[in-house]
Design an enzyme around this catalytic site. Structure first.
Site, mmCIF file in Angstrom:
data_model
loop_
_atom_site.group_PDB
_atom_site.id
_atom_site.type_symbol
_atom_site.label_atom_id
_atom_site.label_comp_id
_atom_site.label_asym_id
_atom_site.label_seq_id
_atom_site.Cartn_x
_atom_site.Cartn_y
_atom_site.Cartn_z
ATOM 1 N N GLY A 712 37.835 40.716 39.419
ATOM 2 C CA GLY A 712 39.071 40.279 40.060
ATOM 3 C C GLY A 712 40.124 39.927 39.029
ATOM 4 N N GLY A 714 44.390 38.009 38.772
ATOM 5 C CA GLY A 714 45.505 37.357 39.437
ATOM 6 C C GLY A 714 46.686 37.239 38.501
ATOM 7 C CG PHE A 716 48.900 32.121 35.906
ATOM 8 C CD1 PHE A 716 50.042 32.544 35.241
ATOM 9 C CD2 PHE A 716 49.045 31.290 37.001
ATOM 10 C CE1 PHE A 716 51.300 32.134 35.649
ATOM 11 C CE2 PHE A 716 50.298 30.869 37.419
ATOM 12 C CZ PHE A 716 51.431 31.307 36.736
ATOM 13 N N GLY A 717 45.268 35.258 35.233
ATOM 14 C CA GLY A 717 43.977 35.502 34.610
ATOM 15 C C GLY A 717 43.204 36.625 35.246
ATOM 16 C CB VAL A 719 37.667 36.710 37.863
ATOM 17 C CG1 VAL A 719 36.339 35.998 38.108
ATOM 18 C CG2 VAL A 719 38.823 35.776 38.200
ATOM 19 C CE LYS A 734 42.438 31.696 37.064
ATOM 20 N NZ LYS A 734 42.932 30.725 38.066
ATOM 21 C CG ASP A 840 48.366 30.588 45.710
ATOM 22 O OD1 ASP A 840 48.976 31.143 46.654
ATOM 23 O OD2 ASP A 840 47.983 31.203 44.705
#
Length: 1022
Positions: A712, A714, A716-717, A719, A734, A840
């Protein structure tokens, strides 16, 4: 002049050959076919706002339009437009009406919205109109009556309203009509008698009412009539029983009444399927059914039929017979004679005769029905021994015989049930030991043996049943201790009930292993010893019953950690000490009983203790205080003590203070030494509370952060899936993208938010890494528990290449997830020392573990509040907090961050879970939102807005069971009400999580959570 004309002619010829005549790059497509069709298709393409599969990419100038994807032509005129199942979003362009040679329009299984264009009436050649499973609204256009060549009209699975047009009678060539699952109202128009070519009629799952018009009997070619799940009433027209062409008649879940004609199966010789469950039919089953040789499915569940069941031996093709919840039989020995005749029905796979008035013994011949999958016999008066021959049913998945009069032992032949998943034998007179072969039934997930006279010990082999989620051995004569193997059944989530036996010994510490259990009942036994503190580790526990034993010692304070506990009964034991004050902080606790123990001290006054009608403390002579309605004596004031006692206390205090100062001095010395030796660090020191791990450990645990382990990513990072040397488990790592603005802040926010909060529905942070990589560049990462079942997003919107029947959530699972998320946010908002705003919440930030328990994740932009009721002003430099579609509207206007903002996101999350529509769907534009879509549509027809997967799993599976259908509908309406209440535009009008929790408790009272919601052994499951 002539040279100029010659040159112009040559130029035009060149342009023609270059395919750019008149319409630039579209010239060839335009000039090589009919202009009207070409332009109509272009207009159709313009009306498509989203084409995720890029199906319409072929609709370009490089290819002649008759060769475009989904287009079939004849003589350069479009005759077929077929774009089924391509996830197209948009409206149906009225220009489709210009395809005057069109015979087949198929737009099934897409996301078309808006109304059905009136312009379709121009398609006078049209024979097939397929608009199934879209989001179309409005009424069925009356001018469709001009489509005189129409043979198929498929409009099911939309949001259509209004009447069935009277003008439909003009379509004399119509053969198949399917308008199932819409929101149509009023009656079926008598003009239907003009559809003399009609073969199939499906009007089920609407709000149609009134009677079935007798004019329908004029349709001599009609083979199937399906009008189930409506509001029809009265008698079926008698002429209906003379329609010899009928092969299917489904009128289930209406309000029809009357009796069935005795000779109906003589006059319906071709009938294969009869579904009339969930009505008010009465009288006997027609004896003519004995000659219904073509009958395959016969379901009369939940009516008022009486009398004996006729001989069914001649029905060679019979596959399903549902007689549940009637008044059949007379509690006599002849009631089950018809069972013997079923042996000749070799194709039978479901037999449901539960909850009637059948008596007498169960015929041994039932064991010869080798294809049987589901056998429901519960709720009758059947007596005698359970035939050992039932063990021959090797394909059996479910066997329920509860609440009868069976006696004797459980047959040893049951050990051959290798496929059995549900075994319900409760409420009989079975005796002997629980057989050890129970451990061989490896597929078993529901075992009910309660309310019998079984004896002996609980077999150790039961520990082999690692799929059990419901185990009921209550109300028997079982002896001995509770084996540790019972507490190794980690799959137990619904119930462990051992109450009402003769069990002795202590309750083992291993009970804490049952982290996901919802109900524990050890009451009315001879258990002794202390109540184990580890019971506080059963974090999902809602009901705990220990009354009527010999437990002693104090009430463990660890019980206060059971935040979901609703009922706690510790009465009639030998408990001493005081009532832990922490119990008053359990917001769900509704009932508390500690009567007849030896407790002392002050009774708390908050939480459940405010409601004297739900608190029982009688028989504890040394309790005091509490609310006035408990009528307890006031607690004595702390007076002067004996001087020696006072001196002793003074000495003890002095010793304690000195000891504390010495310890504090030691800690400060160690801290100062470490601080002198430690390299200064720019980040907040709060993250040092997490045990650190090195970059090398993470690099090795992810195979060098290989893309194979990327699961995964996102803002900012990214995974990664990985392993750690010091953790014998798989973890999620992460890795922060430090080059992104805000990544450092996200790292600190997540550390600070998670370092002091612990809840079973929050993702657990294991460790962190703040170091440099092999290139001496800054590196930061967080390590979490790995959630095997991925995110909620992947279940609501599975990728096409992995989508399948197994990748769906039933309603009970969705309800469980909603409850889990609500519990997490109740903790964040109301139970933390500093309230936390997540900021969020969305499906991709809700992760599911092995047991499908939800965990809220990603606290990268979370904020801590000084106290509840306080808001935080947004930092204008970071833009809107949250994700578009889920962030509340006030955040977009710079309003303060607040718990009400989280409530808005929670409401949108529920709406998406129930509708399978994202709030950013193309259909939601301007002021038309997911909230408004549900608010407008829910008052018309619930089924039009619900995710079709829920309808398939719950409503269609409930055919013949009004109990299941009504509770599913009630649950959905309640959940939608919560979602709308949370997602109001004004923050002041939104529900609080306290109110949500209260409403969810009510929902759980009529719709049980967990997989058990699919399992109702006492009801028909067809």
């Amino acid at each position: 002049m002539k040279p100029f004309l010659h040159m112009l002619h040559a130029l035009l010829l060149l342009l023609y050959n270059l395919n750019i005549l008149w319409f630039g790059t579209n010239t060839f497509a335009y000039a090589s076919g009919n202009d009207t069709d070409f332009l109509a298709l272009l207009k159709f393409k313009e009306s498509i706002s989203k084409d995720s599969n890029r199906i319409l990419d072929s609709w370009n100038s490089s290819t002649q339009f008759c060769k475009w994807h989904g287009i079939t032509c004849m003589n350069q005129r479009v005759t077929e437009l077929k774009l089924e199942g391509y996830k197209l979003h948009g409206s149906i362009s009225p220009y489709v009406g210009n395809l005057s040679f069109l015979t087949n329009l198929n737009l099934m299984n897409n996301s078309f919205y808006g109304t059905i264009p009136q312009e379709l009436c121009s398609l006078v050649q049209l024979q097939k109109l397929y608009l199934t499973n879209n989001s179309l609204v409005g009424e069925i256009p009356t001018n469709l009556s001009s489509l005189l060549n129409l043979k198929d009209l498929f409009l099911q699975g939309n949001n259509l309203v209004g009447r069935i047009p009277i003008e439909i009678g003009s379509l004399r060539k119509l053969q198949r009509v399917n308008i199932w699952n819409n929101n149509l109202t009023a009656e079926i128009p008598p003009s239907i008698e003009n559809l003399t070519s009609l073969i199939n009629l499906n009007l089920g799952s609407n709000n149609l009412e009134g009677n079935i018009p007798p004019e329908i009997c004029h349709l001599k070619n009609l083979a199937t009539i399906s009008v189930g799940i409506n509001k029809f009433s009265g008698n079926l027209p008698l002429c209906l029983y003379n329609m010899s062409s009928l092969t299917l008649l489904a009128v289930d879940l209406n309000k029809f009444n009357g009796s069935l004609p005795q000779k109906m199966f003589h006059t319906l010789p071709n009938l294969k399927t009869l579904f009339i469950g969930g009505n008010q039919f009465s009288g006997p089953i027609p004896t003519s059914i004995s000659n219904a040789s073509n009958l395959r499915s016969f379901d009369i569940t939940q009516n008022r039929f009486t009398g004996q069941v006729p001989n069914l031996g001649k029905l060679k093709d019979l596959q399903l017979i549902g007689l549940s919840q009637n008044n059949l039989g007379s509690n006599s020995t002849k009631d089950l004679e018809f069972i013997k005749s079923l042996v000749n029905c070799s194709k039978l796979y479901v037999v449901d005769i539960s909850y009637n008035n059948f008596g007498g013994p169960l015929p041994n011949s039932l064991g010869n029905m080798s294809n049987l999958n589901n056998l429901y016999l519960g709720g009758n008066h059947i007596l005698g021994k359970i035939p050992a021959e039932l063990g021959n049913l090797a394909n059996l998945y479910l066997l329920t015989v509860e609440n009868n009069r069976f006696e004797g032992i459980i047959p040893d032949t049951f050990g051959k049930f290798q496929k059995l998943q549900v075994l319900e034998l409760s409420g009989n007179r079975l005796s002997g030991n629980i057989p050890a072969f129970i451990g061989n039934l490896s597929q078993l997930f529901y075992l009910g043996l309660g309310d019998n006279i079984l004896e002996g010990n609980i077999p150790l082999s039961i520990g082999n049943c690692q799929k059990l989620y419901h185990l009921d051995l209550s109300q028997n004569n079982l002896r001995g201790t509770i084996p540790i193997e019972v507490f190794s059944l980690f799959s137990l989530t619904r119930l462990l009930d051992l109450s009402g036996n003769l069990l002795s010994g202590s309750l083992l510490q291993e009970v804490g292993r049952l982290e996901n259990i919802g109900k524990l009942n050890f009451s009315e036994n001879n258990l002794s010893g202390d109540i184990p503190r580890t019971i506080g580790e059963c974090v999902s526990l809602e009901y705990l019953y220990l009354q009527g034993n010999s437990f002693h010692g104090v009430i463990p304070t660890s019980l206060a950690s059971l935040k979901g506990l609703q009922h706690l009964d510790l009465s009639r034991n030998h408990l001493s000490g005081s009532i832990p004050k922490g119990l008053q902080n359990i917001s769900f606790l509704q009932y508390f009983n500690v009567s007849f123990n030896m407790l002392e001290g002050e009774v708390p006054t908050e939480g459940v203790f405010q409601n004297s009608s739900e608190v029982a403390v009688t028989g504890n002579n040394n309790l005091c205080g509490g609310v006035s309605k408990l009528h307890l004596p006031p607690c004595p004031l702390k007076g002067e003590k004996h001087s020696k006692h006072r001196d002793f206390k003074l000495i003890a205090v002095i010793v304690s203070v000195v000891s504390f100062l010495l310890i504090l001095l030691f800690i400060l010395t160690i801290y100062c030494r470490r601080k002198r030796n430690k390299k200064p660090y720019s980040d907040s020191p709060t993250i040092d509370l997490l045990v650190k791990i090195s970059y090398e450990d993470l690099y090795n645990g992810t195979d060098g952060f290989s893309t194979r382990n990327l699961i995964g990513f996102g803002n900012f990072g990214s995974v990664y899936l990985g392993t750690l040397e010091f953790e014998d488990t798989v973890v999620a790592i992460k890795v922060l993208k430090l080059h992104k603005k805000g990544a450092h802040k996200s790292f600190l926010a997540e550390c600070n938010a998670l370092k002091n909060i612990r809840h079973r529905n929050l993702v657990k942070i294991l460790t962190s890494c703040s170091s440099t990589d092999f290139k001496d560049q800054e590196f930061k990462a967080l390590v979490f528990e790995y959630m095997k079942n991925g995110s909620l997003e992947s279940w609501l919107h599975p990728a096409k290449e992995i989508a399948g029947p197994e990748k769906t959530l039933n309603l009970a699972q969705r309800l469980n997830i909603i409850i889990d998320v609500a519990s997490a946010f109740h903790y964040l908002h109301h139970e933390c020392q500093q309230p936390v705003i997540h900021c969020d919440l969305k499906p991709s930030n809700v992760l599911l573990d092995d047991s499908m328990v939800a965990h809220v994740s990603d606290f990268g932009i979370a904020k801590l509040l000084p106290s509840i009721g306080v808001s935080l002003m947004q930092n204008s430099t970071v833009g809107i907090q949250g994700t578009i579609g889920y962030a509340p509207p006030e955040y977009g206007m710079g309003s303060k961050l607040s718990v009400e903002g989280d409530m808005y996101s929670f409401g949108i999350l529920i709406l998406e879970m129930l509708t399978a529509r994202r709030p950013t769907d193309e259909m939601f534009e301007d002021s038309y939102s997911l909230h408004n879509f549900v608010k407008i549509s829910i008052s018309n027809d619930l089924l039009q807005i619900v995710d079709p997967a829920i309808i398939r799993n719950e409503l269609e599976g409930a055919t013949g069971s009004g109990f299941m259908h009504s509770n599913v509908e009630k649950c959905l309406i309640s959940l939608f009400s919560i979602a709308l209440g949370c997602s109001m535009e004004s923050p002041k009008e939104r529900m609080s999580m306290v109110e949500v929790i209260r409403e969810l408790n009510i929902i759980k009272s009529f719709f049980p959570t967990g997989d058990q919601a699919e399992l109702q052994p006492q009801k028909s499951m067809m």
